[in-house]
Scaffold this motif. Structure first.
Motif: not given
Length: 511
Positions: A182-192
Motif C-alpha cells: 500500500d505504501e509503495l503504491q501510494n508513492s508511485m509516480n512522484r517526480y522531482e
C-alpha cells in the motif's frame, strides 16, 4: 543417500527450472559437479564445502556427486550455491528433501557460510510462482525485492546454519516480508521535476504532449540553452502513470541488472535513461559474456534520451533501428541468445550545426559543408523512425522573466491519459496499445481519411517526396492529435499539424 532440491536458472528474462541432485556414497572422498556447468558454478562446490567446514558442520568423508538437471543447457552464475549446499546437507541426513518439493532455493555462499544476494531475484521468484512452487528460500537482502511479486511464502536465510536449523525443525519456519505494498503504491509516480518549470517554447510543449499521448519518437533541434534537455527530463512526468503491474515488469529488468536495493525494491516512476554520446554499442543494446540488459532495455516503459544526437557513433545509432520497430532486442553469444524487452520511447536532442546557431547566419560561422557533414551523421533510415521533429527557438528575455502560469505536468498528463484511454479502447484485442506502435495493417484499419483529407495527403506525398514509412508516421501522429481533441475521425487540422513536424525535419535535411 540421494536428495533433490529445486532451483531456477535465469537466462535473460526467461527462467528455467533446475533440479539439483546430490548423491552421497562410499568411495574416494571428493566432490564432483556435472550438468553442463560454467566455471563459476563448478567453483560453487569449493565454496559450499568450505562454508560447511567454517560453520563447524562436520560431514563424514564420502564421495559426493552433484548433478544439475537438465543438462541440455549451460548453467551460469553463483545462484545455485544455496541449493547445492541444501542438497548435500539433505543427502547426509540433515533434513528431509521431500519436505521441499514445493520450494525453490537460490543464493550465493560466502566462505564463512553467509548467504549473499544475487541479481534477478524478482524474475526468479515470478518464474517460481508460474511453475507452481509455494515457497522460496533466498538471501535476506533479496526478500523485499522478491516480496513485490506476491503469492509466495518467502524465507530469508542468513547463513547455512540458519537454513539447516529451519529445515530440521529447530527453528520455526516463519515467512518474512517487510514490504508494504500500500505504501509503495501510494508513492508511485512522484517526480522531482515538473513541466511548469519550462517557460516559453509553446511548440516544444505541444510536440511533447503529442509524443507522450501516442508514444511517438521525438527529435528536438535547436541552439544550446533553448530548453531541449530540460523538456526531455520532464517527459516522464506527462506520460501515463505507472501501475503496479507495469512497475513490476520494468523492475524485473532492473533486478536482472542488479540495480534494485532492499530500500528501493520497485521502480516507481517511468525510467529516464540518458547515456553519454560515447556509449558503446554493447552498453546500449546489452551484452557481456553473460549478456545483461543495456540502456535500451533499462529504458523500457520510459524515455531513452540521446542528447547531442549526431555525436553518437554511427554504429550505436543504427543499432537502434530494429529495436524501435520490434520493441525488443536479441543479444547473441556463442553459448546462447537472450532476448530483452526494448519497449522505450526515443527522445533525441541536437544542435543544428557544430556551433549550434544555424540557421541564424548572424551568429553561425559554420560553412555549408560543415553543416551538411554534421547533419548527415544522422542517417535517413534513422530519421524515418522518428515521428515528430520540432525546432526549438532561442529563449527570449521575456520567456525567462515571465511570471505567467505554465501548465503543470498533472494538467498535461490528464489529457495524455484521456488520449491513451481512447487508444486502449480502439486497440482492444490487438497486440498494441498506442498509436505509435501501429503497423501498416493497423493504419489502414484505424486511420481512414475523408475525401478532402485524402486529397491533401496525396498532394503532400508528392510534394515532399515522402517515403512509405514517413507517410504512415504522419497518419499515426494525426491520429494522436485527433485523440487529444477527442475527435473520432482524423481532421485536416490534424494532418496539417503532423505534416508540420515533417517540414521541420526538411528544413535541415531537405527531401
Amino acid at each position: 543417500m540421494f536428495s533433490k532440491i529445486n532451483s531456477i536458472y535465469l537466462r535473460g528474462m526467461e527462467g528455467k527450472n533446475v533440479a539439483v541432485e546430490a548423491d552421497v556414497s562410499d568411495g574416494l572422498p571428493g566432490l564432483i559437479l556435472v550438468g553442463y556447468l560454467a566455471s563459476e558454478v563448478r567453483e560453487g562446490g569449493d565454496r559450499v564445502r568450505t562454508a560447511i567446514k567454517n560453520l563447524g558442520l562436520s560431514l563424514p568423508p564420502k564421495k559426493i556427486t552433484i548433478n544439475l538437471s537438465p543438462a541440455d543447457f549451460r548453467k551460469e552464475g553463483t545462484g545455485f550455491d544455496l541449493a547445492i549446499a541444501a542438497a548435500i546437507l539433505s543427502a547426509y541426513g540433515g533434513f528431509r528433501a521431500k519436505d521441499l518439493k514445493d520450494a525453490v532455493l537460490f543464493g550465493e555462499l560466502g566462505l564463512d557460510g553467509t548467504v549473499r544476494g544475487i541479481p534477478g531475484v524478482m524474475a526468479l521468484t515470478d518464474q517460481a510462482r508460474e511453475s507452481g512452487f509455494k515457497r522460496v528460500f533466498l538471501p535476506v537482502e533479496n526478500v523485499n525485492e522478491a516480496s513485490v511479486i506476491g503469492g509466495m511464502e518467502l524465507y530469508g536465510i542468513r547463513d547455512l546454519r540458519h537454513l539447516l536449523e529451519v529445515l530440521s525443525g529447530k527453528l520455526p519456519m516463519q515467512a518474512e516480508s517487510t514490504i508494504n505494498m500500500d505504501e509503495l503504491q501510494n508513492s508511485m509516480n512522484r517526480y522531482e521535476v515538473d513541466f511548469s518549470e519550462l517557460s516559453g517554447q509553446p511548440l516544444l510543449r505541444r510536440a511533447a504532449e503529442v509524443a507522450a499521448a501516442g508514444k511517438h519518437n521525438l527529435l528536438i533541434v535547436g541552439p544550446a540553452g533553448a530548453g531541449k534537455t530540460m523538456l526531455a527530463k520532464r517527459m516522464p512526468t506527462i506520460m501515463p502513470g505507472l501501475d503496479i503491474a507495469e512497475s513490476i515488469e520494468i523492475s524485473k529488468i532492473y533486478s536482472v541488472s542488479y540495480l534494485l536495493t532492499a530500500k528501493e525494491p520497485l521502480i516507481r516512476t517511468r525510467p529516464f535513461r540518458a547515456p553519454h554520446h560515447t556509449v558503446s554499442v554493447q552498453a546500449l543494446t546489452g551484452g557481456g559474456r553473460r549478456p545483461k540488459p543495456g540502456e535500451i532495455s533499462l529504458a523500457t516503459g520510459g524515455i531513452l534520451f540521446l542528447d547531442e544526437f549526431p555525436e553518437f557513433s554511427r554504429a550505436a545509432l543504427e543499432t537502434l533501428r530494429q529495436p524501435l520497430e520490434e520493441r525488443e532486442v536479441t543479444v547473441s553469444r556463442v553459448e546462447a541468445s537472450v532476448t530483452y524487452p526494448a519497449n522505450f520511447q526515443l527522445v533525441a536532442a541536437m544542435n543544428p550545426c557544430p556551433c549550434g546557431h544555424f540557421p541564424d547566419r548572424s551568429r553561425c560561422r559554420c560553412t555549408d559543408g560543415q553543416i551538411t557533414r554534421y547533419l548527415q551523421k544522422v542517417s535517413g533510415p534513422m530519421l524515418d523512425r522518428i515521428d515528430i521533429c520540432v525546432e526549438a527557438s532561442p529563449i527570449t528575455y521575456g520567456d525567462i522573466r515571465s511570471s505567467g502560469n505554465n501548465e503543470s505536468s498533472r494538467e498535461i498528463r490528464a489529457r495524455v491519459e484521456q488520449a491513451r484511454k481512447i487508444q486502449g479502447e480502439r486497440f482492444a484485442g490487438e497486440n498494441i496499445r498506442c498509436n505509435g506502435e501501429m503497423s501498416g495493417r493497423h493504419i489502414r484499419k484505424f486511420c481512414g481519411l475523408g475525401r478532402e483529407e485524402e486529397k491533401f495527403m496525396e498532394e503532400i506525398f508528392k510534394k515532399l517526396a515522402l517515403s512509405a514509412r514517413m507517410h504512415d508516421r504522419i497518419l499515426k501522429v494525426a491520429r494522436t492529435t485527433a485523440d487529444l481533441a477527442e475527435e473520432e475521425k482524423i481532421r485536416l487540422a490534424d494532418l496539417c499539424e503532423a505534416v508540420s513536424y515533417v517540414k521541420s525535419r526538411d528544413k535541415f535535411w531537405g527531401n
